[in-house]
Design a protein around this motif. Sequence first.
Motif, short mmCIF file in Angstrom:
data_model
loop_
_atom_site.label_atom_id
_atom_site.label_comp_id
_atom_site.label_asym_id
_atom_site.label_seq_id
_atom_site.Cartn_x
_atom_site.Cartn_y
_atom_site.Cartn_z
N THR A 77 0.84 -1.21 0.00
CA THR A 77 0.00 0.00 0.00
C THR A 77 0.87 1.26 0.00
O THR A 77 0.61 2.20 -0.74
CB THR A 77 -0.94 0.00 1.22
N ILE A 78 1.92 1.27 0.81
CA ILE A 78 2.80 2.43 0.87
C ILE A 78 3.49 2.65 -0.47
O ILE A 78 3.50 3.77 -1.00
CB ILE A 78 3.85 2.27 2.00
N ILE A 79 4.05 1.59 -1.04
CA ILE A 79 4.76 1.71 -2.31
C ILE A 79 3.82 2.13 -3.43
O ILE A 79 4.15 3.00 -4.24
CB ILE A 79 5.50 0.40 -2.63
N ASP A 80 2.63 1.52 -3.47
CA ASP A 80 1.64 1.88 -4.50
C ASP A 80 1.21 3.34 -4.38
O ASP A 80 1.08 4.05 -5.38
CB ASP A 80 0.41 0.97 -4.43
N THR A 81 0.99 3.79 -3.16
CA THR A 81 0.57 5.17 -2.93
C THR A 81 1.66 6.15 -3.35
O THR A 81 1.38 7.17 -4.00
CB THR A 81 0.20 5.38 -1.44
N MET A 82 2.90 5.83 -3.02
CA MET A 82 4.01 6.69 -3.42
C MET A 82 4.14 6.71 -4.95
O MET A 82 4.34 7.78 -5.55
CB MET A 82 5.31 6.22 -2.78
N SER A 83 4.02 5.56 -5.58
CA SER A 83 4.12 5.48 -7.04
C SER A 83 3.02 6.30 -7.71
O SER A 83 3.28 7.03 -8.66
CB SER A 83 4.02 4.02 -7.50
#
Length: 99
Positions: A27-33
Motif C-alpha cells: 500500500t505504501i509503495i503503490d501510494t508513493m508510485s
Amino acid sequence: MNKSELIETLAEKVNLPVRETASVAKTIIDTMSEALVKGDSIEIRGFGSFTVKKYGSYTGRNPKSGEKIDVAPKKLPFFKVGKDLRERVDEAARKAGGK
C-alpha cells in the motif's frame, strides 16, 4: 535490502504477520508510485524526497552504429537524500574506514 527483506524486518520489529506487513508495504509503495505518476512530490523528513524531473528532447547517438537519433522528452523519478540520512551514512563510512 530488497522488498522481501524489508517486509520481514518490519514484521519482526512491529510484531505483525508477514502477510499483513506485506500488504502494508505494498500500500505504501503503490501510494508513493501513484503520487509520482500524478506529478506530486513526496517528502519523508530525515530520509529524503522524491520528485519527478522533466528532461527535454535531445539528439543522441546510437553507441553501436554511431547513428544520430532523436530522444523524446521524458519524466523520471528522482530521489534527493535528506540531511539526517546523508550524515548517518557518512558517519558510518568514516567509522568503517572510508568505504
